[in-house]
Design a protein around this motif. Structure first.
Motif, short mmCIF file in Angstrom:
data_model
loop_
_atom_site.label_atom_id
_atom_site.label_comp_id
_atom_site.label_asym_id
_atom_site.label_seq_id
_atom_site.Cartn_x
_atom_site.Cartn_y
_atom_site.Cartn_z
N GLU A 179 41.47 33.81 35.44
CA GLU A 179 40.78 35.02 36.30
C GLU A 179 40.58 34.43 37.67
O GLU A 179 40.68 35.22 38.55
CB GLU A 179 39.31 35.02 35.54
CG GLU A 179 38.71 36.21 36.39
CD GLU A 179 37.33 36.64 35.42
OE1 GLU A 179 36.57 37.43 36.22
OE2 GLU A 179 37.19 36.10 34.50
N ARG A 199 41.97 36.90 40.56
CA ARG A 199 41.13 37.52 41.33
C ARG A 199 41.24 37.15 42.81
O ARG A 199 41.17 38.07 43.59
CB ARG A 199 39.59 37.24 40.96
CG ARG A 199 39.06 38.09 39.74
CD ARG A 199 37.68 37.80 39.57
NE ARG A 199 37.15 38.83 38.43
CZ ARG A 199 36.98 40.04 38.40
NH1 ARG A 199 37.21 40.80 39.47
NH2 ARG A 199 36.74 40.47 37.22
N GLU A 232 42.32 39.88 45.96
CA GLU A 232 41.40 39.89 46.99
C GLU A 232 42.35 39.40 48.35
O GLU A 232 42.32 40.21 49.30
CB GLU A 232 40.29 39.02 47.19
CG GLU A 232 39.25 39.59 46.14
CD GLU A 232 37.92 38.61 45.68
OE1 GLU A 232 37.88 37.49 46.68
OE2 GLU A 232 37.48 38.44 44.80
#
Length: 141
Positions: A93, A97, A101
């Protein structure tokens, strides 16, 4: 599975035909799920039998993914040049993530990274250079 990069191909309604051809050529059996299977459209919808997600797992390191392009699926019309998406998938994760971003910065986020009906966390964007990306964080099993 650690995060991995996979090409994702989009077709104008012939994804099954293309992946059956690729599978035969590469010696592997393609796997398919339709928009109807996922409940993304009603069973009587014209796109219910279209491919929402298909895969060819040639080796542990070589995987190709596919979908048919149905109306309303993408903010841009399907054309050679935008029919390939880079997909980062896995269960790390933090890595995924962070990649979402940073890579989406200055780009156009079509689907913010968030929970999806299939149980994973997913998002999609076009980066500032016009490259299409998908990110999928696998749900804990």
């Amino acid at each position: 599975m650690p995060a991995a990069l996979h090409p994702y191909l989009r077709f104008p309604g012939n994804a099954r035909e293309a992946f059956e051809f690729y599978g035969a050529a590469l010696g592997v059996q393609p796997q398919f799920a339709t928009f109807g299977d996922f409940g993304a459209v009603p069973a009587d919808h014209p796109a219910a039998a279209a491919i929402m997600h298909g895969s060819l797992e040639v080796t542990d390191l070589i995987r190709l993914y596919v979908s048919d392009d149905i109306e309303g699926m993408s903010p841009t019309p399907l054309a050679v040049g935008n029919n390939v998406t880079l997909a980062i998938m896995g269960d790390d994760e933090a890595v995924i993530r962070g990649a979402f971003e940073r890579l989406s910065d200055g780009g156009d986020v079509q689907i913010p990274l968030g929970p999806q009906p299939w149980g994973d966390t997913y998002g999609a964007f076009t980066d500032k250079f016009g490259i299409n990306w998908q990110m999928n964080i696998s749900a804990a099993s």
